[in-house]
Enzyme design. Structure first.
Site, short mmCIF file in Angstrom:
data_model
loop_
_atom_site.label_atom_id
_atom_site.label_comp_id
_atom_site.label_asym_id
_atom_site.label_seq_id
_atom_site.Cartn_x
_atom_site.Cartn_y
_atom_site.Cartn_z
N ASN A 9 0.92 -1.26 0.09
CA ASN A 9 0.13 -0.09 -0.02
C ASN A 9 0.84 1.28 -0.09
OD1 ASN A 9 -1.80 2.02 0.34
ND2 ASN A 9 -2.22 1.56 2.61
N LYS A 11 0.00 4.29 -0.45
CA LYS A 11 -0.43 5.40 0.02
C LYS A 11 -0.41 6.66 -0.83
CE LYS A 11 -0.32 3.45 4.54
NZ LYS A 11 -0.24 3.40 5.92
N HIS A 95 -9.88 1.57 4.99
CA HIS A 95 -8.55 1.74 5.66
C HIS A 95 -8.69 2.66 6.71
CE1 HIS A 95 -4.47 2.73 6.44
NE2 HIS A 95 -4.05 1.69 5.80
N GLU A 97 -7.06 4.96 7.81
CA GLU A 97 -6.73 6.49 7.57
C GLU A 97 -7.93 7.09 6.91
OE1 GLU A 97 -3.00 5.71 5.41
OE2 GLU A 97 -2.15 5.30 7.33
N GLY A 173 2.21 2.70 10.89
CA GLY A 173 3.16 3.58 10.79
C GLY A 173 3.88 3.97 12.24
P1 PGA Z 1 2.69 0.45 7.82
O1 PGA Z 1 1.19 0.79 7.16
O2 PGA Z 1 3.06 -0.77 7.20
O3 PGA Z 1 3.31 1.63 7.36
O4 PGA Z 1 2.18 0.28 9.19
C1 PGA Z 1 0.26 -0.38 6.80
C2 PGA Z 1 -1.03 0.10 6.31
O5 PGA Z 1 -1.45 1.25 6.57
O6 PGA Z 1 -1.62 -0.47 5.32
#
Ligand code: PGA
Length: 253
Positions: A9, A11, A95, A97, A173
């Protein structure tokens, strides 16, 4: 059980040029692997070009979101049929976010799951508790609610696939993933919920449970070894082919 899958992902982290360069590297290094399954979710604008870079490889494409209506006057939105036409086989849905910054509710997640299946996309349904919910011992309640609501009224037929990603919000994250045993407990709860909703053979063959949230080269092996987990959804560590390669290696031991 289907093969494990690792989903990158990206983003909104990469420029168009950087996305193409990373796609090229992903194809060169991992484009012929028989296992695990591999997919990448670029931003919408880079998706067709990333798809071209990844042609004639095992890589498949996903959208980072999808709209819940199939067509109509919805300014700014991207439908599931458009995503499919652009080369995607998957779409992330719910997701954290988007739940957090864009007000995505369980009801919208449900509509999006429906749109995905109607258009022939595999939804990757993200569920996970926030830190507050975790501290209040509400993890199971939240996971149960999000899973049930995402799938309410959704018929899954044998040629359709659904992926459920357990992504604890506090781990995304953060550099700190959940303990593998804890992820397995949550997978067990999700699996039990699925068994209550669908025939066992369908649950075994058409659903994959994957983990996301700070998966990295140090914890991948332990997280890959959970009993019920069948892959990863990866943000940060998917921005480097070298790091991503180590995650793939965790499923090849
Ligand atoms: P991360 O993100 O691996 O940076 O923790 C995972 C995600 O948001 O799908």
């Amino acid at each position: 059980m289907p093969k494990p899958i690792i989903i990158a992902n990206w983003k909104m982290n990469l420029s168009f040029e950087a996305a193409l360069a990373l796609a090229r590297e992903f194809k060169k290094q991992f484009g012929r692997l028989a296992s695990p399954d591999l997919a990448v979710c670029p931003d919408f604008l880079s998706l067709p070009a990333v798809g071209e870079e990844l042609q004639n490889s095992v890589w498949r494409l996903g959208g980072q979101d999808v709209f819940w209506q199939l067509t109509g006057a919805y300014t700014g939105e991207i439908s599931a049929p458009l995503l499919k036409k652009a080369g995607a086989d998957f779409a992330l849905v719910g997701h954290s976010e988007r739940r957090q910054h864009l007000g995505e509710t369980d009801e919208l997640v449900n509509l999006k799951v429906n749109a995905c299946l109607t258009a022939g996309l595999t939804p990757i349904i993200c569920v996970g508790e926030s830190l507050d919910e975790r501290q209040e011992d509400l993890t199971n309640t939240v996971i149960l609610r999000q899973t049930m609501r995402a799938l309410a009224g959704i018929d899954v037929v044998p040629n359709e696939q659904v992926i459920i990603a357990y992504e604890p919000v506090w781990a995304i994250g953060a550099g700190q993933a959940v303990e593998p045993e804890e992820a397995d407990e949550v997978f067990k709860l999700i699996r039990q919920t699925l068994i209550d909703l669908y025939p066992l053979s369908l649950v075994n063959q058409n659903f994959r449970l994957i983990y996301g949230g700070s998966v990295n080269e140090d914890n991948a092996e332990a997280l890959a070894a959970t009993n019920l987990g069948n892959g990863f959804l990866v943000g940060g560590a998917s921005l480097s082919a070298e790091k991503f390669g180590r995650l793939i290696a965790a499923f090849k031991l």
